[in-house]
Write a protein that holds these residues in place. Structure first.
Motif, PDB file in Angstrom:
ATOM      1  N   ALA A  36       9.190 -10.792  17.082  1.00 42.76           N
ATOM      2  CA  ALA A  36       8.114 -10.132  16.336  1.00 42.76           C
ATOM      3  C   ALA A  36       8.086  -8.642  16.666  1.00 42.76           C
ATOM      4  N   PHE A  37       8.272  -8.326  17.957  1.00 43.56           N
ATOM      5  CA  PHE A  37       8.267  -6.937  18.400  1.00 43.56           C
ATOM      6  C   PHE A  37       9.340  -6.127  17.675  1.00 43.56           C
ATOM      7  N   TYR A  38      10.553  -6.648  17.646  1.00 44.07           N
ATOM      8  CA  TYR A  38      11.642  -5.889  17.029  1.00 44.07           C
ATOM      9  C   TYR A  38      11.529  -5.868  15.513  1.00 44.07           C
ATOM     10  N   THR A  39      10.944  -6.908  14.948  1.00 43.01           N
ATOM     11  CA  THR A  39      10.745  -6.893  13.501  1.00 43.01           C
ATOM     12  C   THR A  39       9.760  -5.797  13.112  1.00 43.01           C
ATOM     13  N   VAL A  40       8.674  -5.678  13.894  1.00 43.26           N
ATOM     14  CA  VAL A  40       7.709  -4.610  13.600  1.00 43.26           C
ATOM     15  C   VAL A  40       8.388  -3.247  13.748  1.00 43.26           C
ATOM     16  N   LEU A  41       9.196  -3.094  14.795  1.00 39.23           N
ATOM     17  CA  LEU A  41       9.906  -1.825  14.976  1.00 39.23           C
ATOM     18  C   LEU A  41      10.778  -1.528  13.764  1.00 39.23           C
ATOM     19  N   PHE A  42      11.470  -2.556  13.278  1.00 38.27           N
ATOM     20  CA  PHE A  42      12.331  -2.355  12.111  1.00 38.27           C
ATOM     21  C   PHE A  42      11.514  -1.865  10.919  1.00 38.27           C
ATOM     22  N   PHE A  43      10.390  -2.501  10.676  1.00 39.65           N
ATOM     23  CA  PHE A  43       9.567  -2.069   9.533  1.00 39.65           C
ATOM     24  C   PHE A  43       8.992  -0.682   9.792  1.00 39.65           C
ATOM     25  N   GLY A  44       8.739  -0.351  11.061  1.00 42.44           N
ATOM     26  CA  GLY A  44       8.307   0.999  11.379  1.00 42.44           C
ATOM     27  C   GLY A  44       9.353   2.019  10.953  1.00 42.44           C
ATOM     28  N   GLY A  45      10.627   1.663  11.121  1.00 40.56           N
ATOM     29  CA  GLY A  45      11.694   2.554  10.697  1.00 40.56           C
ATOM     30  C   GLY A  45      11.751   2.696   9.192  1.00 40.56           C
ATOM     31  N   ALA A  46      11.237   1.697   8.492  1.00 39.34           N
ATOM     32  CA  ALA A  46      11.270   1.724   7.030  1.00 39.34           C
ATOM     33  C   ALA A  46       9.999   2.335   6.447  1.00 39.34           C
ATOM     34  N   SER A  47       9.123   2.879   7.308  1.00 34.49           N
ATOM     35  CA  SER A  47       7.802   3.332   6.841  1.00 34.49           C
ATOM     36  C   SER A  47       7.856   4.191   5.585  1.00 34.49           C
ATOM     37  N   ASP A  48       8.757   5.202   5.588  1.00 35.64           N
ATOM     38  CA  ASP A  48       8.718   6.119   4.451  1.00 35.64           C
ATOM     39  C   ASP A  48       9.155   5.439   3.159  1.00 35.64           C
ATOM     40  N   VAL A  49      10.146   4.549   3.259  1.00 33.83           N
ATOM     41  CA  VAL A  49      10.566   3.825   2.055  1.00 33.83           C
ATOM     42  C   VAL A  49       9.434   2.917   1.570  1.00 33.83           C
ATOM     43  N   LEU A  50       8.766   2.271   2.539  1.00 30.87           N
ATOM     44  CA  LEU A  50       7.651   1.400   2.161  1.00 30.87           C
ATOM     45  C   LEU A  50       6.529   2.218   1.535  1.00 30.87           C
ATOM     46  N   ALA A  51       6.275   3.417   2.086  1.00 35.24           N
ATOM     47  CA  ALA A  51       5.187   4.253   1.575  1.00 35.24           C
ATOM     48  C   ALA A  51       5.444   4.625   0.112  1.00 35.24           C
ATOM     49  N   VAL A  52       6.683   4.970  -0.207  1.00 30.00           N
ATOM     50  CA  VAL A  52       6.988   5.344  -1.592  1.00 30.00           C
ATOM     51  C   VAL A  52       6.947   4.117  -2.490  1.00 30.00           C
ATOM     52  N   THR A  53       7.524   3.022  -1.997  1.00 29.63           N
ATOM     53  CA  THR A  53       7.586   1.821  -2.823  1.00 29.63           C
ATOM     54  C   THR A  53       6.196   1.297  -3.139  1.00 29.63           C
ATOM     55  N   PHE A  54       5.311   1.317  -2.134  1.00 27.77           N
ATOM     56  CA  PHE A  54       3.993   0.733  -2.356  1.00 27.77           C
ATOM     57  C   PHE A  54       2.907   1.784  -2.501  1.00 27.77           C
ATOM     58  N   GLN A  55       3.314   3.043  -2.737  1.00 27.96           N
ATOM     59  CA  GLN A  55       2.362   4.114  -3.016  1.00 27.96           C
ATOM     60  C   GLN A  55       1.260   4.194  -1.973  1.00 27.96           C
ATOM     61  N   THR A  56       1.663   4.194  -0.708  1.00 22.68           N
ATOM     62  CA  THR A  56       0.647   4.357   0.324  1.00 22.68           C
ATOM     63  C   THR A  56       1.009   5.547   1.196  1.00 22.68           C
ATOM     64  N   SER A  57       0.170   5.820   2.145  1.00 19.27           N
ATOM     65  CA  SER A  57       0.392   6.960   3.019  1.00 19.27           C
ATOM     66  C   SER A  57       1.283   6.558   4.175  1.00 19.27           C
ATOM     67  N   VAL A  58       2.271   7.374   4.452  1.00 17.10           N
ATOM     68  CA  VAL A  58       3.199   7.047   5.526  1.00 17.10           C
ATOM     69  C   VAL A  58       2.498   7.146   6.878  1.00 17.10           C
ATOM     70  N   ASN A  59       1.530   8.057   6.998  1.00 15.15           N
ATOM     71  CA  ASN A  59       0.805   8.170   8.270  1.00 15.15           C
ATOM     72  C   ASN A  59      -0.019   6.923   8.540  1.00 15.15           C
ATOM     73  N   ALA A  60      -0.640   6.404   7.472  1.00  9.40           N
ATOM     74  CA  ALA A  60      -1.416   5.181   7.634  1.00  9.40           C
ATOM     75  C   ALA A  60      -0.499   4.039   8.059  1.00  9.40           C
ATOM     76  N   LEU A  61       0.702   3.996   7.473  1.00  4.06           N
ATOM     77  CA  LEU A  61       1.641   2.931   7.840  1.00  4.06           C
ATOM     78  C   LEU A  61       2.043   3.050   9.310  1.00  4.06           C
ATOM     79  N   PHE A  62       2.296   4.286   9.763  1.00  2.43           N
ATOM     80  CA  PHE A  62       2.648   4.479  11.168  1.00  2.43           C
ATOM     81  C   PHE A  62       1.567   3.905  12.067  1.00  2.43           C
ATOM     82  N   GLN A  63       0.291   4.243  11.755  1.00  2.00           N
ATOM     83  CA  GLN A  63      -0.801   3.738  12.582  1.00  2.00           C
ATOM     84  C   GLN A  63      -0.846   2.220  12.537  1.00  2.00           C
ATOM     85  N   ALA A  64      -0.676   1.678  11.335  1.00  2.00           N
ATOM     86  CA  ALA A  64      -0.738   0.218  11.191  1.00  2.00           C
ATOM     87  C   ALA A  64       0.366  -0.438  12.021  1.00  2.00           C
TER      88      ALA A  64
END
Lengths: 487, 290
Positions: A387-415
């Motif tokens: 679970a730890f490494y999976t979250v890290l992986f998605f953390g690395g994808a934050s900017d792609v996720l932010a664009v894909t789902f129209q959210t803030s990358v900073n909010a994703l980092f905090q999450a």
């Protein structure tokens, strides 16, 4: 025609060849022994084979690519058939990678199969590792083979990174620059290491040539040597098996290598090849022509490493940027997420068999596997690590996720930072309770409130007869306690 | 009474979903073709004729539309308000860009990013609004895009150097700070791309005609157009957002598929009716001497 000739004529060529070889090498005895060997039958024992066959495809396609790749940073003017880059100045390495993609026969599909094979090889390796971990197959006497496996994993990750760094496109250059910074952040030997790998400043003139030798010669040789040892040790120490009727610590129950297991292995090979070729032929991977030649001053948005490095990238992005002085050293920010974390990761991974033996005080030999549910602590620890490494992986994808789902990358980092602290313990806890519950239901006699006759279906899917009560099994080895929940 | 045609029996009814699917697919194809034809009649994305902007009647129409839809944020006469900036220096290029990309009228809070959506106004209304905003003061005129003047290779170099940091080298877009995104450039028409450079919407900087020649700006537009129409010689593009979806496919489709395959192979008990059992002599057990 003499009768001898007649016999020779009637004997199939294959058999004659075999005899010819045998009379010179005396190999028949060994071959027969090898072919008669029994291999335990559980589908999860084929996962390692997937990694093996992906590796074979990786080598085969890689050899093809070496015929056309030109590992040189000499600047030339591209004049191949990809129009948008015609006349653009670039290194020979990048130009030859473009040629492979657009002008070499089957070059594109070979490049893509190679890249997909690398990604799948590492993924199947990790799945194989998970199988070994969760079933306790690493326990005495197989700790050595576990270490070899961890070694192969590390070298393969490095070689994957080096591989996509060779192409000298913008994305790979960005990755190399990060790697250079990471190397520099290592306290004592960092500068030396950086100059060893990168040949002085970044990007150095020898960089690509150096990486090429590492990628096609040095690391493959090391990995193949370790792989040989790995397989030899499996043969020598024999394969582990799940406990079940007639299965003890002192025998192997399953299928003979010839013909059954060999047929399954062959099928696994062809199916792996089929899946990788389908991916390589149908799905575009690493479109370097879009990334352009590497220019040190430029960087593109959404620059990510391949998935097996993604957790490292995620750690770099999620790390809050603290600089902590340690033992009088001023440690640069990248040190913690990208040197310390991998160090702990692989150190813990490598030492796990010894740590576990120390914690459980179980230093016996084990040839019968644990079911994950019977070892709730280990299973919970494994799941929470994943679970730890999976979250890290998605953390690395934050900017792609932010664009894909129209959210803030900073909010994703905090999450993701919060998830990194919350999810692993939660996943571990849930797994622990789940294991306990499953094990409780399996326990003979514990089914008073559950009026079912048969125990719950076993997780190996092959047979439900596995849960036999100890007194039903006459040949149960007294040393073997497997199958009896201990957790 | 046979209200139902005799040919339509239960057996045929089973084919109904197939027929419906076929009809829907055909309609979709026709629609796509019609859309393509519509786009072809306006390849550069000029929805209006720049010459019509000076017509006082058009400007008057625009003033009326502005009073209805824009004053609440941009203030009477476009002087600005806490909810929207003043438009006196915006110009035709800005109004055309914001209206044809559907960014205006803004639907979110004033500090929220205006995003691309289907335009809220018809081409005639946009024409009128652009004429009105242009009449409010000096500003950039709608640019004249000349793709033939552009140089594709130079455009590529400029794009990777100037735009890729935000929009990514593939034009797929990227994240900026504070909840803002540099959008994907998949849909922008040549005129919109040119206008975006002149206007610098939101957090995007202005790429002014003083810093770049007209030829260079045309080259960039040509490269963006090429990116949109290039196709993906390697197969499915996976969104052109790099290793994240690639890794996802490798792990889920590739590895997941292969695991399913070995599950099916491995589960099967082939040939031997009884599993073979092989005793292991103690000597064979490495390290058994404990």
């Amino acid at each position: 025609m003499t009768s001898e000739e007649a016999v020779a004529k009637a004997t199939p060529l294959s058999r004659r060849t075999a005899r010819w070889l045998d009379s010179r090498l005396g190999a028949a005895g060994f071959a027969r022994k090898a072919l008669d060997k029994v291999f335990p039958d559980h589908w999860s024992f084929l996962l390692g084979e997937l990694a093996l066959w992906s590796f074979v495809i990786l080598i085969a396609t890689g050899v093809y690519l070496t015929f056309f790749f030109d590992a040189s940073v000499e600047e030339i003017i591209y004049n191949g058939s990809y129009v948008p880059l015609q006349g653009v100045e670039m290194s020979r390495a990048y130009a030859s990678a473009l040629d492979i993609s657009f002008d070499v026969r089957a070059g594109m599909v070979m490049r893509q199969v190679h890249h997909w094979a690398a990604n799948v090889y590492l993924a199947t390796t990790v799945v194989h590792l998970m199988r070994i971990f969760f079933t306790g197959a690493f326990r005495r006497p197989r700790e050595l083979n576990w270490l070899i496996g961890v070694g192969m994993l590390i070298f393969s990750i490095v070689n994957g990174f080096v591989g996509y760094s060779l192409l000298d496109d913008q994305l790979s250059g960005t990755g190399l620059r990060i790697a250079h910074n990471i190397a520099l952040s290592i306290p004592v030997g960092g500068t030396w290491l950086a100059s060893l790998f990168f040949g002085g400043d970044f990007p150095g003139p020898d960089l690509i040539e150096r990486l090429y030798v590492i990628h096609i010669l040095l690391l493959p040789a090391v990995i193949i040597a370790l792989l040989g040892l790995h397989l030899a040790l499996v043969a020598r120490q024999r394969h582990t098996q799940f406990s079940g009727p007639g299965r003890t610590e002192r025998n192997v129950v399953g299928e003979r290598v010839w013909p059954t297991f060999a047929a399954k292995g062959t099928a696994a090979f062809f199916l792996t090849a089929a899946v990788l070729c389908a991916l390589g032929g149908l799905a575009q991977i690493n479109p370097i022509w879009l990334y352009g030649p590497f220019r040190p001053a430029e960087v593109s948005a959404a620059s990510q490493p391949d998935w097996y490095m993604g957790w490292l990238d995620g750690a770099l992005r999620l790390w809050p940027g603290w600089e902590i002085r340690l033992f009088g050293f001023e440690l640069p920010t990248p040190f913690y997420p990208s040197v310390l974390l991998p160090g702990i990761t692989f150190g813990l991974l490598a030492l796990w068999p010894f740590l576990e033996a120390r914690i459980t005080k179980d230093r016996d030999e084990h040839h019968l596997l644990d079911r994950p549910r019977d070892r709730p602590l280990r299973t919970a620890f494994g799941v929470s690590t994943l679970a730890f490494y999976t979250v890290l992986f998605f953390g690395g994808a934050s900017d792609v996720l932010a664009v894909t789902f129209q959210t803030s990358v900073n909010a994703l980092f905090q999450a993701f930072r919060i998830a990194l602290l919350v999810l692993p313990p939660l996943a571990g806890f849930v797994t622990y309770r789940l294991c306990q519950e499953l094990a409780r239901r399996d326990r003979p006699g514990a089914s008073t409130e559950a009026p079912r006759v048969a125990p719950a279906a076993s997780d190996d899917g092959a047979d439900n007869r596995r849960q036999i009560e100890p007194e039903d099994e006459p040949e149960l080895d007294p040393a073997s306690t497997a199958g009896v929940p201990r957790g | 009474m046979a209200l139902r045609p005799p040919a339509l029996r239960a057996g045929h009814l089973r084919l109904l979903p197939v027929a419906v699917a076929l009809v829907v697919a055909a309609a979709g194809l026709l629609g796509a073709q019609a859309q393509a034809a519509e786009e072809d009649s306006d390849p550069l994305g000029y929805v209006i004729d720049p010459a019509a902007l000076d017509d006082p009647a058009t400007v008057a129409d625009g003033a009326e539309l502005f009073r209805v839809g824009c004053v609440s944020c941009h203030g009477p006469g476009g002087v600005g308000s806490p909810r929207g900036p003043g438009l006196t220096g915006a110009g035709a290029a800005s109004a055309h860009f914001y209206l044809t990309t559907g960014r205006m009228p803004h639907t979110g809070a004033s500090d929220e990013q205006a995003i691309r959506k289907p335009p809220a106004h018809s081409p005639e209304e946009i024409e009128a609004l652009v004429a009105y905003v242009a009449s409010l003061g000096e500003g950039q005129a709608i640019p004249h895009v000349d793709l033939a003047e552009g140089n594709l290779q130079e455009g590529g170099d400029l794009f990777r150097g100037e735009c890729a940091a935000c929009h990514s080298a593939t034009g797929a877009g990227g994240a900026l700070s504070f909840g803002q995104n540099a959008p994907s450039l998949d849909e922008a028409t040549p005129v919109q791309v040119y206008e975006a450079m002149l206007v610098g919407p939101g957090q995007m900087p202005v790429f002014s005609p003083t810093a770049f020649t007209e030829e260079e700006l045309n080259s960039i537009v040509l490269y963006v157009e090429t990116l949109q129409n290039l196709g993906d010689p390697g197969g499915f593009s996976l969104g052109r957002v790099g290793p994240i979806p690639e890794g996802f496919v490798a792990v889920v489709v590739g590895t997941g598929g292969l695991m399913l395959v070995v599950f099916l192979i491995g589960r099967r008990r082939t040939g031997e009716a009884e599993p073979a059992s092989q005793p292991v002599r103690p000597a064979d057990t490495v390290g058994a001497g404990r």
